[in-house]
Write an enzyme that holds these catalytic residues in place. Structure first.
Site, PDB file in Angstrom:
ATOM      1  N   CYS A 100      -2.387   8.789   6.872  1.00  0.00           N
ATOM      2  CA  CYS A 100      -3.618   8.262   6.276  1.00  0.00           C
ATOM      3  C   CYS A 100      -4.634   7.938   7.372  1.00  0.00           C
ATOM      4  O   CYS A 100      -4.264   7.492   8.468  1.00  0.00           O
ATOM      5  CB  CYS A 100      -3.293   7.003   5.490  1.00  0.00           C
ATOM      6  SG  CYS A 100      -2.237   7.317   4.071  1.00  0.00           S
TER       7      CYS A 100
ATOM      8  N   CYS B 174       7.147   4.678   6.236  1.00  0.00           N
ATOM      9  CA  CYS B 174       6.345   4.236   5.089  1.00  0.00           C
ATOM     10  C   CYS B 174       7.210   3.933   3.865  1.00  0.00           C
ATOM     11  O   CYS B 174       6.697   3.532   2.836  1.00  0.00           O
ATOM     12  CB  CYS B 174       5.317   5.306   4.741  1.00  0.00           C
ATOM     13  SG  CYS B 174       6.067   6.888   4.351  1.00  0.00           S
TER      14      CYS B 174
ATOM     15  N   CYS C  59       0.817  -1.214   0.000  1.00  0.00           N
ATOM     16  CA  CYS C  59       0.000   0.000   0.000  1.00  0.00           C
ATOM     17  C   CYS C  59       0.859   1.276   0.000  1.00  0.00           C
ATOM     18  O   CYS C  59       0.698   2.149  -0.847  1.00  0.00           O
ATOM     19  CB  CYS C  59      -0.959  -0.008   1.187  1.00  0.00           C
ATOM     20  SG  CYS C  59      -2.121   1.363   1.162  1.00  0.00           S
ATOM     21  N   CYS C  60       1.778   1.389   0.965  1.00  0.00           N
ATOM     22  CA  CYS C  60       2.622   2.599   1.023  1.00  0.00           C
ATOM     23  C   CYS C  60       3.475   2.727  -0.243  1.00  0.00           C
ATOM     24  O   CYS C  60       3.733   3.834  -0.719  1.00  0.00           O
ATOM     25  CB  CYS C  60       3.532   2.556   2.239  1.00  0.00           C
ATOM     26  SG  CYS C  60       2.721   2.925   3.799  1.00  0.00           S
TER      27      CYS C  60
HETATM   28  S1  SF4 Z   1      -0.172   4.771   5.617  1.00  0.00           S
HETATM   29 FE1  SF4 Z   1      -1.439   5.225   3.810  1.00  0.00          FE
HETATM   30  S2  SF4 Z   1      -0.263   4.483   2.105  1.00  0.00           S
HETATM   31 FE2  SF4 Z   1       0.593   3.519   3.919  1.00  0.00          FE
HETATM   32  S3  SF4 Z   1      -0.482   1.569   4.255  1.00  0.00           S
HETATM   33 FE3  SF4 Z   1      -1.668   3.087   5.361  1.00  0.00          FE
HETATM   34  S4  SF4 Z   1      -3.189   3.855   3.902  1.00  0.00           S
HETATM   35 FE4  SF4 Z   1      -1.621   2.811   2.730  1.00  0.00          FE
END
Ligand code: SF4
Length: 222
Positions: free
Chosen positions: A192, A218, A109-110
């Site tokens: 997030c 991240c 995701c990150c």
């Molecule tokens: S911080 Fe944001 S980009 Fe990272 S895993 Fe969580 S939702 Fe996804």
């Protein structure tokens, strides 16, 4: 260490001799003097002090905000508010994947929402400026003011690396700068929405990010 790495380390050591604010101003001036329009600022818009410093050094400097599409609506509204008020040269990146593809908590995701969009935004530039501070996490404790970002092949400038949280608060108060609206309801470090929570008085601010996961970074600052 490469020759460029040695030069940067020497310049960084000289900046370290200055007080936090003077070092930040000098680091930003150094970046603009050396790289002109080839320098870009990556901002989470929690680092309002940094944005204020860079816009005062060069109003037209490009500021990049990584919209992961998982941000709080308050964050997006705050970004837009500052863009308008300060007439920022703002670039907002978006991931090239749908929301349900690599959702929050999934391994990539990150990477797809932050790391890859940042790489595209700074591709071809010679330097990028960040709001990284040594006090943010133990992993950042040795961050230099100037360094070579070997992964991305450009200079990384951390003007407020030496700042404490008190230095930030003082700058914000002295310059009457706005705070992220969620700051008023217990959020300290705001990322997030699914991975950010407010903290209680006395709690470690880091407990407000990625709670219970053990994650602290991240992937932007590796
Ligand atoms: S911080 Fe944001 S980009 Fe990272 S895993 Fe969580 S939702 Fe996804």
């Amino acid at each position: 260490m490469s020759e460029i790495g040695q030069d940067l380390a020497q310049a960084s050591r000289e900046l370290e001799q200055l007080g936090p604010l003077d070092a930040a101003v000098a680091a930003i001036d150094w970046a603009i003097d050396n790289y002109d329009d080839d320098v870009v600022v990556a901002s989470s818009f929690q680092d309002v002090a940094l944005i204020d410093l860079v816009r005062k050094a060069r109003a037209s400097i490009e500021v990049v905000f990584l919209d992961t599409e998982y941000h709080f609506p308050e964050t997006l509204a705050f970004v837009e508010r500052l863009r308008k008020v300060w007439d920022l040269n703002l670039t907002v990146t978006h991931p090239e994947v749908a929301l349900d593809e690599f959702p929050c908590g999934s391994a990539r995701c990150c990477e797809v929402r932050k790391v890859e969009p940042l790489a595209k935004a700074i591709n071809g530039r010679r330097a990028w400026i960040t709001g990284l501070k040594r006090v943010d996490t133990p992993e950042r404790a040795d961050a230099p003011i100037l360094g070579w970002d070997a992964n991305r092949g450009l200079v990384k400038v951390n003007p407020i690396a030496t700042w404490t949280d008190e230095d930030v608060d003082r700058y914000l108060a002295d310059h009457d700068l706005p705070l992220h609206p969620l700051t008023y309801v217990g959020y300290v470090s705001i990322g997030c929405a699914p991975t950010t929570q407010p903290i209680s008085e006395g709690q470690d601010p880091r407990e407000g990010r990625w709670p219970g996961s053990g994650k602290t970074e991240c992937g932007l600052h590796v």
